[in-house]
Motif scaffolding. Structure first.
Motif, mmCIF file in Angstrom:
data_model
loop_
_atom_site.group_PDB
_atom_site.id
_atom_site.type_symbol
_atom_site.label_atom_id
_atom_site.label_comp_id
_atom_site.label_asym_id
_atom_site.label_seq_id
_atom_site.Cartn_x
_atom_site.Cartn_y
_atom_site.Cartn_z
ATOM 1 N N LYS A 1 -25.543 50.606 -41.720
ATOM 2 C CA LYS A 1 -25.537 49.654 -40.596
ATOM 3 C C LYS A 1 -26.549 48.525 -40.827
ATOM 4 O O LYS A 1 -26.523 47.516 -40.139
ATOM 5 C CB LYS A 1 -25.826 50.372 -39.284
ATOM 6 C CG LYS A 1 -24.691 51.269 -38.811
ATOM 7 C CD LYS A 1 -23.517 50.440 -38.318
ATOM 8 C CE LYS A 1 -22.398 51.297 -37.763
ATOM 9 N NZ LYS A 1 -21.250 50.495 -37.319
ATOM 10 N N GLY B 1 -19.142 54.526 -31.533
ATOM 11 C CA GLY B 1 -18.066 53.577 -31.242
ATOM 12 C C GLY B 1 -16.689 54.221 -31.147
ATOM 13 O O GLY B 1 -15.911 53.931 -30.225
ATOM 14 N N GLU C 1 -18.666 42.836 -27.956
ATOM 15 C CA GLU C 1 -19.557 42.944 -26.784
ATOM 16 C C GLU C 1 -20.459 41.711 -26.692
ATOM 17 O O GLU C 1 -20.668 41.157 -25.606
ATOM 18 C CB GLU C 1 -20.404 44.222 -26.881
ATOM 19 C CG GLU C 1 -19.604 45.481 -26.596
ATOM 20 C CD GLU C 1 -20.300 46.768 -27.035
ATOM 21 O OE1 GLU C 1 -19.879 47.829 -26.575
ATOM 22 O OE2 GLU C 1 -21.232 46.714 -27.852
ATOM 23 N N ARG D 1 -17.618 47.165 -32.613
ATOM 24 C CA ARG D 1 -17.485 46.851 -31.186
ATOM 25 C C ARG D 1 -18.582 45.900 -30.722
ATOM 26 O O ARG D 1 -18.372 45.073 -29.827
ATOM 27 C CB ARG D 1 -17.587 48.155 -30.368
ATOM 28 C CG ARG D 1 -16.394 49.064 -30.482
ATOM 29 C CD ARG D 1 -16.699 50.432 -29.871
ATOM 30 N NE ARG D 1 -17.277 50.352 -28.543
ATOM 31 C CZ ARG D 1 -16.571 50.394 -27.414
ATOM 32 N NH1 ARG D 1 -15.265 50.545 -27.459
ATOM 33 N NH2 ARG D 1 -17.181 50.315 -26.245
ATOM 34 N N ARG E 1 -25.912 52.324 -33.993
ATOM 35 C CA ARG E 1 -26.632 53.554 -34.329
ATOM 36 C C ARG E 1 -27.414 53.332 -35.622
ATOM 37 O O ARG E 1 -27.061 52.462 -36.425
ATOM 38 C CB ARG E 1 -25.664 54.718 -34.467
ATOM 39 C CG ARG E 1 -24.623 54.576 -35.534
ATOM 40 C CD ARG E 1 -23.534 55.623 -35.325
ATOM 41 N NE ARG E 1 -22.302 55.249 -35.963
ATOM 42 C CZ ARG E 1 -22.021 55.462 -37.250
ATOM 43 N NH1 ARG E 1 -22.919 56.042 -38.030
ATOM 44 N NH2 ARG E 1 -20.867 55.106 -37.756
ATOM 45 N N ARG F 1 -29.160 53.674 -25.888
ATOM 46 C CA ARG F 1 -29.117 53.083 -24.552
ATOM 47 C C ARG F 1 -27.708 53.162 -23.978
ATOM 48 O O ARG F 1 -26.727 53.214 -24.706
ATOM 49 C CB ARG F 1 -29.510 51.592 -24.625
ATOM 50 C CG ARG F 1 -30.864 51.335 -25.219
ATOM 51 C CD ARG F 1 -31.981 51.633 -24.285
ATOM 52 N NE ARG F 1 -31.869 50.928 -23.024
ATOM 53 C CZ ARG F 1 -32.898 50.690 -22.204
ATOM 54 N NH1 ARG F 1 -34.109 51.085 -22.533
ATOM 55 N NH2 ARG F 1 -32.716 50.061 -21.055
HETATM 56 N N1 UDP Z 1 -24.210 51.556 -28.414
HETATM 57 C C1 UDP Z 1 -24.702 52.172 -27.286
HETATM 58 N N2 UDP Z 1 -26.049 52.402 -27.210
HETATM 59 C C2 UDP Z 1 -26.893 52.061 -28.196
HETATM 60 C C3 UDP Z 1 -26.381 51.438 -29.359
HETATM 61 C C4 UDP Z 1 -25.036 51.198 -29.441
HETATM 62 O O1 UDP Z 1 -23.971 52.464 -26.324
HETATM 63 O O2 UDP Z 1 -28.084 52.282 -28.042
HETATM 64 C C5 UDP Z 1 -22.782 51.265 -28.454
HETATM 65 C C6 UDP Z 1 -22.459 49.810 -28.698
HETATM 66 O O3 UDP Z 1 -22.564 49.089 -27.500
HETATM 67 C C7 UDP Z 1 -21.034 49.893 -29.230
HETATM 68 C C8 UDP Z 1 -21.042 51.235 -29.940
HETATM 69 O O4 UDP Z 1 -22.182 51.955 -29.538
HETATM 70 O O5 UDP Z 1 -20.090 49.904 -28.176
HETATM 71 C C9 UDP Z 1 -21.080 51.119 -31.422
HETATM 72 O O6 UDP Z 1 -19.823 50.768 -31.860
HETATM 73 P P1 UDP Z 1 -19.546 49.997 -33.207
HETATM 74 O O7 UDP Z 1 -18.104 49.888 -33.318
HETATM 75 O O8 UDP Z 1 -20.304 48.711 -33.215
HETATM 76 O O9 UDP Z 1 -20.164 50.892 -34.362
HETATM 77 P P2 UDP Z 1 -20.175 52.472 -34.695
HETATM 78 O O10 UDP Z 1 -21.518 52.974 -34.351
HETATM 79 O O11 UDP Z 1 -19.097 53.140 -33.953
HETATM 80 O O12 UDP Z 1 -19.920 52.534 -36.186
#
Ligand code: UDP
Ligand code: GLC
Length: 384
Positions: A214, A17, A296, A292, A209, A267
């Protein structure tokens, strides 16, 4: 005055993120520089935004040092850390402002800018508490922030409060909520499910992740109490949480959820996947600095069930824009899932409210304008 020369510093080459936020923040700064401690997908992603990317000669593998590691574990790496600081000093001298996008990037940048005498902005994407950081680390970070930064940018009031509670100066803090723009999905949920071979029937999704805090394990426990509901889990163990990923797979077997849970790995089409599920679950068991995925989901028009810790309550406006459940409570989560699956009449209005709130409060343009203003002011020495 001409645009300041900015150097964005990241410790990781992976994209989670915080790095996705950075990829938006750099948009107005094409032609400027990024310095990464290690190589990885972030390097070409920043280059595709027009940044000149340098990867440290000394940082590869340092991200495997956990951020709550004791000082004793860090000592053998001291030589490499010093070498990175030397690289940073010389790079910082060629810029007007240094912008550190993570805790590790910040600590080394703070040391570097005291030699290079350049303003430093720290984009702090974490909640500084004992859950994620040792006592010494917290003290060092906050002291460096108080003495070396022009500004500490945080994504939520929860992150600001934690920084100040640890002794951080309140006047350094700027709360800049993360901005997200998600285009509406053209295909119907049924089309997407078919195309991606997702299960039919009630379907929830988790899009974070894989990491113990999480809270994906709580979703599995809840699914055991929500018969007939399937779940997709997108995301990978990006920062050395492979044991947790293995534990999740074991739990699926132990709870006999094999025919209802699919792990999709990391993904790049999360908003599209979200639009195919009946609810997005954000199950973090520790306070989330932002999240995030909450926004979303709001933009994808999908109900959100999130744990009531950290920024979630603000983002979901104390439950007006989604459902809040206590962290780590599988029973409450199962109840919330079952309720959403029954499509209560109030849900449609809540989804409209969530969509409007995401657009008005969490746009990329607002975030860019504020951050660019902070960089400009730091460069000119105007108090920010
Ligand atoms: N995300 C992604 N692919 C995945 C899982 C998560 O691109 O398989 C993205 C998700 O859409 C989001 C980000 O990773 O935009 C995670 O951001 P978040 O602020 O929720 O948590 P972080 O992992 O940064 O603590
Ligand atoms: C961090 C936080 C997450 C936040 C992201 C972007 O990874 O854990 O809550 O949304 O940074 O600021």
């Amino acid at each position: 005055m001409s645009k300041p020369r900015v150097m964005f510093v990241c410790h990781t080459g992976s994209i989670s993120g915080a790095e996705l936020v950075l990829l938006d923040i750099v948009q107005p700064w094409a032609g400027q520089s990024a310095f990464l401690f290690e190589d990885g997908p972030l390097a070409p992603a920043l280059a595709s935004k027009g940044l000149k990317v340098t990867v440290s000669r000394w940082g590869q593998g340092l991200t495997q040092v956990r951020r709550d590691s004791s000082v004793l574990k860090v000592i053998p790496l001291a030589g490499r850390l010093c070498a990175i600081v030397v690289e940073l000093i010389s790079a910082a001298r060629r810029h007007d402002v240094v912008y550190a996008n993570s805790q590790k990037a910040f600590v080394l940048s703070a040391i570097a800018v005291t030699f290079a005498r350049r303003p430093l902005i720290w984009h702090l994407h974490d909640i500084i508490t004992s859950v994620h950081f040792g006592a010494m680390q917290r003290r060092v970070q906050v002291a460096l922030a108080n003495f070396c930064t022009s500004k500490v940018v945080v994504p939520s009031q929860a992150a600001a409060d934690a920084f100040i509670a640890e002794g951080g100066k309140a006047n350094l803090v700027a709360v800049v909520p993360n901005g997200l723009d998600v285009l509406p999905e053209a295909s119907s949920p049924a089309q997407i499910r078919q195309e991606l071979k997702l299960p039919e029937g009630p379907l929830v999704g988790v899009f974070s992740r894989l990491a113990a805090w999480k809270g994906q394990h709580v979703v599995l426990q809840a699914l055991a109490k929500a018969p007939g509901v399937s779940c997709i889990i997108a995301g990978d163990a990006l920062f050395g949480e492979q044991a947790y990923a293995a534990k999740l797979r074991q739990m699926v077997d132990d709870l006999h959820l094999g025919d209802r849970v699919q792990f999709l790995g990391q993904r790049s089409d999360v908003p599209r996947l979200m639009s195919a599920v009946d609810a997005v679950i954000h199950p973090s068991i520790d306070p989330e600095p932002f999240g995030r995925t909450l926004v979303e989901a709001m933009l994808a028009g999908v109900p959100v069930i999130a744990t009531d810790a950290g920024a979630a309550s603000d983002i979901l406006e104390a439950g007006k824009a989604g459902t809040l459940v206590p962290p780590g409570d599988a029973d409450a989560l199962a109840e919330a899932i079952n309720k959403i699956m029954s499509r209560p009449p109030a849900l449609a209005a809540q989804l409209d409210y969530a969509d409007a709130r995401a657009r008005s409060h969490y746009g990329v343009a607002q975030m860019l304008q504020t951050v660019s203003g902070l960089i400009d002011r730091a460069a000119t020495g105007v108090p920010v």
